[in-house]
Design a protein around this motif. Structure first.
Motif, PDB file in Angstrom:
ATOM      1  N   SER A  47       7.223  -0.577   8.596  1.00 46.45           N
ATOM      2  CA  SER A  47       6.522  -1.776   8.127  1.00 46.45           C
ATOM      3  C   SER A  47       5.463  -2.178   9.154  1.00 46.45           C
ATOM      4  O   SER A  47       4.510  -1.437   9.376  1.00 46.45           O
ATOM      5  CB  SER A  47       7.525  -2.896   7.847  1.00 46.45           C
ATOM      6  OG  SER A  47       6.908  -3.957   7.170  1.00 46.45           O
ATOM      7  N   ALA A  89       6.653   3.094   5.583  1.00 46.75           N
ATOM      8  CA  ALA A  89       6.467   1.861   4.820  1.00 46.75           C
ATOM      9  C   ALA A  89       5.246   1.106   5.333  1.00 46.75           C
ATOM     10  O   ALA A  89       5.276  -0.109   5.521  1.00 46.75           O
ATOM     11  CB  ALA A  89       7.719   0.985   4.877  1.00 46.75           C
ATOM     12  N   ASP A 148       5.624   0.364  -3.363  1.00 47.89           N
ATOM     13  CA  ASP A 148       5.348  -0.559  -2.264  1.00 47.89           C
ATOM     14  C   ASP A 148       3.878  -0.975  -2.337  1.00 47.89           C
ATOM     15  O   ASP A 148       3.010  -0.412  -1.663  1.00 47.89           O
ATOM     16  CB  ASP A 148       5.659   0.123  -0.930  1.00 47.89           C
ATOM     17  CG  ASP A 148       5.689  -0.852   0.247  1.00 47.89           C
ATOM     18  OD1 ASP A 148       5.405  -2.050   0.038  1.00 47.89           O
ATOM     19  OD2 ASP A 148       5.997  -0.405   1.369  1.00 47.89           O
ATOM     20  N   HIS A 198       9.553  -1.218  -0.716  1.00 45.85           N
ATOM     21  CA  HIS A 198       9.317  -1.307   0.733  1.00 45.85           C
ATOM     22  C   HIS A 198      10.455  -0.676   1.536  1.00 45.85           C
ATOM     23  O   HIS A 198      10.244  -0.231   2.662  1.00 45.85           O
ATOM     24  CB  HIS A 198       9.118  -2.766   1.132  1.00 45.85           C
ATOM     25  CG  HIS A 198       8.497  -2.949   2.478  1.00 45.85           C
ATOM     26  ND1 HIS A 198       7.392  -2.236   2.905  1.00 45.85           N
ATOM     27  CD2 HIS A 198       8.838  -3.758   3.528  1.00 45.85           C
ATOM     28  CE1 HIS A 198       7.068  -2.603   4.140  1.00 45.85           C
ATOM     29  NE2 HIS A 198       7.936  -3.519   4.542  1.00 45.85           N
TER      30      HIS A 198
END
Length: 466
Positions: free
Chosen positions: A219, A243, A269, A308
């Motif tokens: 992320s 991600a 995502d 995600h």
């Protein structure tokens, strides 16, 4: 414009000793690598380079090195570099602990950070630990960057991942973001100081395999590791953002020519167009690999049915299949700033003067035999596609143009050329050097200061203007 130095000092010196075809130079008596005077000058130079960036450096050690002494000279130089670093105050790597839920943490103090919330002292806690028995070449090292949730929980997840992933034996550096809010970015300048300290310290400890360093994250850590992969590619064997998905103006693919790169994102995502930016990155890597079939190794995928949250386990074992090439004969480098800071150099190239009015410079280097061909141009980006929801540019066209007004230091070694033969350099279509050059203490010392890398102690340095 701020130049990121490694460590924090820059010098400009003429280092090449041209020998031409004269045979008289064979009578020069080189200094012995263990000469006390030479060691003292090396140590003074290194300590000055590690001190305040406002300090004026003494002259680097001087003297010719014959080929039979080159490896001894490198060993002596690196030992002095280790001593100089040990004598310098600042952040150091602690003794590593076995990775476990009970392992203790350490803290580095970084330069202050300033965001919309104010200015904060950057205290970066981190875990530094290993799993498995140390290989004879040293541990592979993973830097793991966590996501942008509550930083305490994210940091603990990182420690758990370090123990869980099937990538042992390995060493892990798992930092916690120092501040949140607008400062929750892994590529901001105080964090760049941390990564350069980590790289320098990793090489100095002797515990880490210098051919097997990997950056990865999830992320926000995926965004960070993608930017850092392009910025620090010359130190890395591979990088594995997950991600994530950066606009490529933040992470030029060209720089990743010699690393293994994987970007895995959920097909669903869609926040900040992570899915689409992953597709764009894949297209760019495929285009570069088409041009250079033996380079740009990548595994980029959109995982069906996932958002995600994705399976994180495959990334680090895949990365472990690749080692760094510290001295490639083909280099493509877009010299770009991260948070206003430029790298000091990249592979065997060190800009000494950047052309005024040019934010980005693109260097292309090809070595064939003893001929080095360099092409240097400016880079301009023009947005061609914007996010319909968040307004940021997603796709760009690049244009290149000739530039002048720069100066470059080109480092060379026996890995790249035949040191006993004349060296020919063609820069922007013009021959600018054609002579023999002697191995020199100055080149070894300045390349050590520039890169802090035991595998890039170059005995020859040519300074070229364009």
């Amino acid at each position: 414009m701020i130049t990121r130095l490694f460590p924090l000092m820059a010098v400009t010196l003429a280092l090449a000793t041209s020998c031409g075809s004269s045979k008289g130079n064979t009578s020069i008596t080189p200094p012995t690598p263990h000469n006390t005077t030479d060691v003292a000058s090396i140590q003074a130079y290194f300590r000055a380079s590690l001190a305040s960036p406002r300090q004026t450096l003494p002259s680097p050690p001087s003297g010719i090195i014959v080929s039979s002494q080159l490896e001894a000279a490198r060993k002596t130089l690196w030992a002095e570099w280790q001593k100089a670093n040990q004598a310098t105050k600042g952040n150091k790597l602690p003794a590593p602990s076995p990775i476990s839920p009970q392992m203790s943490s350490s803290v580095w103090t970084l330069p202050d950070e300033t965001g919309t919330e104010g200015t904060f002292t950057a205290h970066m806690p981190f875990y530094y630990g290993y799993k498995g028995e140390r290989p004879s070449s040293g541990y592979p090292l993973f830097l793991y960057l966590h996501g942008s949730g509550a930083k305490d929980a994210e940091w603990q997840n990182g420690k758990a991942f370090a123990g869980h992933f099937k990538d042992g034996p390995s060493m892990y550096f798992v930092p916690q973001i120092p501040n949140e809010g607008s400062l929750y970015r892994w590529w901001q300048r105080s964090k760049l100081e941390a990564w350069e300290t980590l790289l320098r310290e990793a090489f100095l400890t002797g515990q880490i395999d210098p051919l097997r360093i990997y950056f990865f994250g999830i992320s926000e850590g995926g965004y960070g590791s993608q930017r850092l992969a392009s910025y620090y590619a010359d130190y890395l064997a591979g990088a594995g953002p997950m991600a994530g998905g950066e606009p490529l103006i933040n992470a030029p693919v060209e720089n990743c020519q010699h690393i293994a790169f994987t970007l895995r994102t959920g097909e669903q995502d869609r926040m900040f167009h992570r899915d689409e930016l992953t597709r764009i990155t894949k297209e760019a890597f495929e285009a570069q690999q088409w041009l250079f079939p033996n380079d740009y190794q990548h595994w980029i995928e959109l995982i069906p049915g996932k958002g995600h949250a994705i399976p994180y386990e495959p990334t680090t074992p895949w990365l472990l299949g690749y080692k760094r090439n510290p001295q490639p004969k083909s280099v493509h480098w877009e010299d770009f700033p991260v948070d206003g800071i430029y790298r000091r150099g990249f592979y065997n190239l060190e800009p000494l003067v950047r052309p005024q009015g040019t934010e980005r410079v693109y260097y292309e280097e090809e070595i064939e035999g003893n001929t080095i061909t360099l092409r240097i141009r400016s880079v301009q980006y023009k947005p061609t596609q914007y996010s319909p929801h968040w307004s940021f540019p997603m796709r760009y066209d690049k244009t290149y143009a000739p530039i002048t007004g720069g100066k470059l230091r080109l480092y060379l070694s026996e890995e790249l050329i035949n040191l006993s033969q004349p060296i020919r350099v063609v820069l922007n279509g013009k021959e600018v050097y054609n002579a023999r050059a002697s191995a020199h203490w100055q080149a070894l010392a300045t390349s050590c200061v520039a890169f802090g890398d035991p595998l890039r102690l170059f005995p020859i340095a040519l300074e070229l203007s364009y």
